[in-house]
Write a protein that holds these residues in place. Structure first.
Motif, short mmCIF file in Angstrom:
data_model
loop_
_atom_site.label_atom_id
_atom_site.label_comp_id
_atom_site.label_asym_id
_atom_site.label_seq_id
_atom_site.Cartn_x
_atom_site.Cartn_y
_atom_site.Cartn_z
N TYR A 25 -7.56 49.22 -43.29
CA TYR A 25 -7.58 48.96 -44.49
C TYR A 25 -6.78 49.67 -45.45
O TYR A 25 -6.41 49.27 -46.39
N ASP A 26 -6.63 50.89 -45.25
CA ASP A 26 -5.90 51.95 -45.98
C ASP A 26 -4.52 51.75 -45.45
O ASP A 26 -3.75 52.76 -45.15
N VAL A 27 -3.83 50.76 -45.62
CA VAL A 27 -2.54 50.52 -44.89
C VAL A 27 -1.58 51.17 -45.81
O VAL A 27 -0.23 51.67 -45.19
N ASN A 29 -1.99 54.34 -46.70
CA ASN A 29 -2.21 55.65 -46.43
C ASN A 29 -2.52 56.53 -47.71
O ASN A 29 -2.08 57.53 -48.04
N GLN A 30 -3.37 55.77 -48.65
CA GLN A 30 -3.69 56.42 -49.87
C GLN A 30 -4.94 57.28 -49.94
O GLN A 30 -5.35 57.96 -50.70
N GLY A 31 -5.82 57.18 -48.61
CA GLY A 31 -6.91 57.99 -48.67
C GLY A 31 -8.45 57.26 -49.11
O GLY A 31 -9.16 58.08 -49.14
N TYR A 32 -8.05 56.05 -49.42
CA TYR A 32 -9.23 55.27 -50.03
C TYR A 32 -9.10 53.90 -49.59
O TYR A 32 -7.65 53.50 -49.52
N ILE A 33 -10.07 53.13 -49.78
CA ILE A 33 -9.67 51.64 -50.11
C ILE A 33 -10.55 51.19 -51.01
O ILE A 33 -11.55 51.87 -51.60
N THR A 34 -10.55 49.85 -51.48
CA THR A 34 -11.09 49.53 -52.69
C THR A 34 -12.45 48.99 -52.38
O THR A 34 -12.89 48.82 -51.23
#
Length: 169
Positions: A25-27, A29-34
């Motif tokens: 889900y963190d495609v 690579n931001q370190g978070y998902i919504t």
């Protein structure tokens, strides 16, 4: 941080699996998902609860994002139960099943944490003990510990919840 997960009973294999799932889900690579993505995950797993409520509770720092640590702690709570790893930590020593405590020792530990002797451990009491042990846990990490341990969501850790944190006798 892996010792932290291990102390909760999350195996290295489970942690790897959760990392793979999070990365799906963190495609970017931001370190978070919504929160919406996480709500969808909960819904797709068929967990018997309100996915939006679970996602809201998982967002421990209220930033409207689910970071990996929040993801792991929440998924660990809602995934099917498993046998915890037969280890625990004390003073940076790893204890195996041959070192596991008796019920009497567990009660003594619980009473050590329960400073006001009301039969439950508050977040403040947990913070006090962590300070006594010169723990370098942040307030967020202590809040995560409370979230993980407080199964009935009353804001406290009772004896039964405390005992479940430890390896089986």
């Amino acid at each position: 941080m892996s010792n932290y997960y291990l102390s909760l009973g999350i195996t290295a294999e489970e942690l790897d699996t959760l990392k793979e799932a999070f990365n799906l889900y963190d495609v970017r690579n931001q370190g978070y998902i919504t929160i919406g993505q996480f709500s969808h995950i909960i819904s797709s797993l068929g967990i018997d609860c309100d996915p939006k409520q679970v996602a809201k509770m998982a967002d421990m720092n209220n930033d409207n994002q689910i970071d990996f640590n929040e993801f792991v702690l929440t998924m660990f709570r809602y995934l099917p139960p498993h046998e915890p790893a037969p280890v625990c930590f004390k003073n940076d020593h790893i204890y195996t099943d041959k070192d596991i405590a008796t019920d009497e020792e567990i009660m003594q530990w619980f009473q050590f944490f329960d400073k006001d002797h009301d039969g439950r451990i508050s977040q403040n009491e947990l913070e006090q003990v962590m300070i006594m042990f010169n723990s370098r846990l942040s307030k967020k990490e202590i809040k995560e510990m409370m979230f993980t341990a407080d199964i009935n969501r009353d804001g406290f850790i009772d004896y039964d919840e405390f005992k479940q944190l430890l390896p089986p006798l």
